[in-house]
Design a protein around this motif. Structure first.
Motif, PDB file in Angstrom:
ATOM      1  N   SER A 130     -40.117   0.907  47.113  1.00  0.00           N
ATOM      2  CA  SER A 130     -40.573   0.937  45.719  1.00  0.00           C
ATOM      3  C   SER A 130     -39.606   0.291  44.748  1.00  0.00           C
ATOM      4  CB  SER A 130     -40.822   2.384  45.285  1.00  0.00           C
ATOM      5  OG  SER A 130     -39.589   3.079  45.152  1.00  0.00           O
ATOM      6  N   GLY A 131     -38.372   0.078  45.183  1.00  0.00           N
ATOM      7  CA  GLY A 131     -37.382  -0.419  44.231  1.00  0.00           C
ATOM      8  C   GLY A 131     -36.978   0.645  43.233  1.00  0.00           C
ATOM      9  N   ASN A 132     -36.844   1.875  43.714  1.00  0.00           N
ATOM     10  CA  ASN A 132     -36.422   3.012  42.881  1.00  0.00           C
ATOM     11  C   ASN A 132     -37.435   3.392  41.810  1.00  0.00           C
ATOM     12  OD1 ASN A 132     -33.896   3.308  44.229  1.00  0.00           O
ATOM     13  ND2 ASN A 132     -33.088   1.583  43.026  1.00  0.00           N
ATOM     14  N   VAL A 133     -38.704   3.046  42.022  1.00  0.00           N
ATOM     15  CA  VAL A 133     -39.760   3.488  41.118  1.00  0.00           C
ATOM     16  C   VAL A 133     -40.044   4.962  41.394  1.00  0.00           C
ATOM     17  CG1 VAL A 133     -42.198   3.230  40.501  1.00  0.00           C
ATOM     18  CG2 VAL A 133     -40.801   1.202  40.937  1.00  0.00           C
ATOM     19  N   ASP A 206     -48.344   5.325  40.519  1.00  0.00           N
ATOM     20  CA  ASP A 206     -47.267   4.992  41.443  1.00  0.00           C
ATOM     21  C   ASP A 206     -47.640   5.317  42.880  1.00  0.00           C
ATOM     22  OD1 ASP A 206     -45.316   4.431  39.224  1.00  0.00           O
ATOM     23  OD2 ASP A 206     -45.695   6.559  38.852  1.00  0.00           O
ATOM     24  N   LEU A 207     -48.642   6.172  43.049  1.00  0.00           N
ATOM     25  CA  LEU A 207     -49.116   6.544  44.380  1.00  0.00           C
ATOM     26  C   LEU A 207     -50.621   6.724  44.331  1.00  0.00           C
ATOM     27  CD1 LEU A 207     -48.780   7.554  47.329  1.00  0.00           C
ATOM     28  CD2 LEU A 207     -48.318   9.838  46.389  1.00  0.00           C
ATOM     29  N   VAL A 208     -51.320   6.035  45.225  1.00  0.00           N
ATOM     30  CA  VAL A 208     -52.761   6.239  45.445  1.00  0.00           C
ATOM     31  C   VAL A 208     -52.918   6.757  46.867  1.00  0.00           C
ATOM     32  CG1 VAL A 208     -55.022   5.160  45.655  1.00  0.00           C
ATOM     33  CG2 VAL A 208     -53.485   4.455  43.816  1.00  0.00           C
ATOM     34  N   SER A 209     -53.604   7.889  46.991  1.00  0.00           N
ATOM     35  CA  SER A 209     -53.757   8.543  48.286  1.00  0.00           C
ATOM     36  C   SER A 209     -55.229   8.651  48.672  1.00  0.00           C
ATOM     37  CB  SER A 209     -53.138   9.949  48.230  1.00  0.00           C
ATOM     38  OG  SER A 209     -53.420  10.675  49.411  1.00  0.00           O
ATOM     39  N   ARG A 234     -49.090   0.333  40.117  1.00  0.00           N
ATOM     40  CA  ARG A 234     -48.070  -0.480  39.460  1.00  0.00           C
ATOM     41  C   ARG A 234     -47.318  -1.291  40.510  1.00  0.00           C
ATOM     42  NH1 ARG A 234     -46.965   4.908  36.762  1.00  0.00           N
ATOM     43  NH2 ARG A 234     -48.009   4.758  34.736  1.00  0.00           N
ATOM     44  N   PRO A 235     -46.656  -2.384  40.125  1.00  0.00           N
ATOM     45  CA  PRO A 235     -45.790  -3.086  41.072  1.00  0.00           C
ATOM     46  C   PRO A 235     -44.771  -2.136  41.689  1.00  0.00           C
ATOM     47  CG  PRO A 235     -46.101  -4.396  39.087  1.00  0.00           C
ATOM     48  CD  PRO A 235     -46.739  -3.061  38.810  1.00  0.00           C
ATOM     49  N   PRO A 306     -46.713  -5.599  45.792  1.00  0.00           N
ATOM     50  CA  PRO A 306     -45.497  -6.426  45.585  1.00  0.00           C
ATOM     51  C   PRO A 306     -44.915  -6.247  44.184  1.00  0.00           C
ATOM     52  CG  PRO A 306     -47.236  -7.710  46.620  1.00  0.00           C
ATOM     53  CD  PRO A 306     -47.865  -6.411  46.225  1.00  0.00           C
ATOM     54  N   HIS A 307     -43.613  -6.325  44.091  1.00  0.00           N
ATOM     55  CA  HIS A 307     -42.951  -6.129  42.813  1.00  0.00           C
ATOM     56  C   HIS A 307     -43.257  -7.264  41.831  1.00  0.00           C
ATOM     57  CE1 HIS A 307     -40.499  -2.645  43.960  1.00  0.00           C
ATOM     58  NE2 HIS A 307     -40.516  -3.181  45.158  1.00  0.00           N
ATOM     59  N   GLN A 308     -43.587  -8.414  42.336  1.00  0.00           N
ATOM     60  CA  GLN A 308     -43.885  -9.542  41.451  1.00  0.00           C
ATOM     61  C   GLN A 308     -45.352  -9.564  41.046  1.00  0.00           C
ATOM     62  OE1 GLN A 308     -43.138  -9.693  44.610  1.00  0.00           O
ATOM     63  NE2 GLN A 308     -44.242 -11.284  45.747  1.00  0.00           N
ATOM     64  N   HIS A 309     -46.101  -8.533  41.428  1.00  0.00           N
ATOM     65  CA  HIS A 309     -47.525  -8.477  41.103  1.00  0.00           C
ATOM     66  C   HIS A 309     -47.718  -8.445  39.604  1.00  0.00           C
ATOM     67  CE1 HIS A 309     -51.696  -7.373  40.983  1.00  0.00           C
ATOM     68  NE2 HIS A 309     -51.458  -6.141  40.589  1.00  0.00           N
ATOM     69  N   VAL A 310     -48.594  -9.346  39.102  1.00  0.00           N
ATOM     70  CA  VAL A 310     -48.861  -9.408  37.644  1.00  0.00           C
ATOM     71  C   VAL A 310     -50.350  -9.291  37.388  1.00  0.00           C
ATOM     72  CG1 VAL A 310     -46.833 -10.768  37.120  1.00  0.00           C
ATOM     73  CG2 VAL A 310     -48.954 -11.945  37.725  1.00  0.00           C
TER      74      VAL A 310
END
Length: 310
Positions: A130-133, A206-209, A234-235, A306-310
């Protein structure tokens, strides 16, 4: 969550919304009650409660149901759109858990192992990718009567949790049972909507289950659900899918008669088993797919936006 146990059960039931009357064939409850699951008692408790009052606060009367959802499921002619299915959903889940973890000393320990392994897979994946998300917003799509939703809310107490389902009856039970608990810092929000078109804002979770949802869906619905999950996250957000494991040795070694019985009340089971789920996630844009066998019958698949998702 709406498991397969009802395929093995027989039922005689007559119900009006205001004067529930229950008549259960003994072999239905005995298969569960041999494992100390109080099937008849818990079902009766729901059907004779004030759960019916929750419907008006939950139901979206303008919602158009997908055609596949109107199919009979689990030996219910009305599928998931009935009070009986809603009243029996939690005990059916308990039976499914006991079959998956038969070696556990108690039903409570079976549940803790099964759900604990699932949540641990989510936490490990999110921590790694997650990159610390921080997980602050969670949506549990196909939440049924809220068993998985409540577990997520317990495990992530600082998060705002939403339970979303197509059945207003299941959601009524979920809301009714949640009201019986001590209040949470962040109350669970229950939404009556289609998972393919939730109406929720993009990039808001941040989480879809999805817990035990996909085996009840045709492939076209699975693809739509995965795409909606990608839109909602979210990214760096995490997707978590737990369901039957096609590679489970136990499931692969089921006798033809038992597998046919399973399929008789699961109209889309063949499509689920033939769907390349990791490929469908990849096509939607997810990365870092990982699949773990989290109990002898079920897998948990996790993936990242992906973190670069826009």
């Amino acid at each position: 969550m709406r498991p397969l146990s009802l395929a093995l059960l027989k039922l005689s039931f007559h119900l009006s919304p205001f004067t529930p009357c229950l008549s259960l064939v003994p072999d239905k409850s005995l298969s569960a009650e041999r494992n100390n699951i109080p099937w008849r008692e818990m079902t009766k408790e729901i059907l004779e409660s004030d759960v019916y009052k929750e419907l008006n606060t939950i139901q979206n009367t303008s919602l158009q149901y997908p055609d596949y959802y109107l199919s009979p499921f689990h030996a219910y002619d009305e599928g998931n759109l009935s009070w009986l299915a809603a009243a029996e959903a939690e005990v059916a889940t308990m039976s499914m858990t006991r079959r998956a973890i038969p070696y556990a000393p108690s039903n409570e320990e079976a549940t803790q192992e099964m759900r604990g392994n699932w949540v641990q897979a989510i936490k490990q994946h999110h921590m790694k990718h997650s990159g610390n998300v921080t997980i602050q917003n969670i949506v549990d799509i196909g939440c049924s009567v809220g068993v998985s939703t409540r577990f997520l809310a317990d495990e992530f107490p600082s998060a705002k949790v939403t339970g979303l389902d197509l059945s207003p009856y299941f959601l009524s039970v979920a809301q009714y049972k949640e009201k019986k608990r001590p209040p949470r810092k962040n109350p669970i929000r229950w939404i009556h909507a289609a998972g393919e078109n939730t109406g929720l804002p993009s990039k808001s979770f941040d989480l879809v289950s999805f817990s035990y949802v996909f085996h009840e869906c045709p492939e076209r619905a699975i693809i739509a659900l995965v795409n909606e999950a990608f839109r909602l996250l979210r990214p760096g957000g995490t997707l978590a899918i737990t369901d039957q494991a096609p590679k489970s040795k136990i499931l692969q070694e089921l006798s033809p008669a038992l597998f046919t019985l399973m399929k008789s009340t699961e109209p889309f089971l063949n499509e689920y088993y033939l769907t390349d789920l990791e490929e469908r996630l990849r096509e939607a844009g997810f990365v870092n797919m990982k699949t773990l066998l989290t109990d002898p019958r079920h897998m948990t698949m996790t993936a990242t936006v992906p973190h670069q998702h826009v």
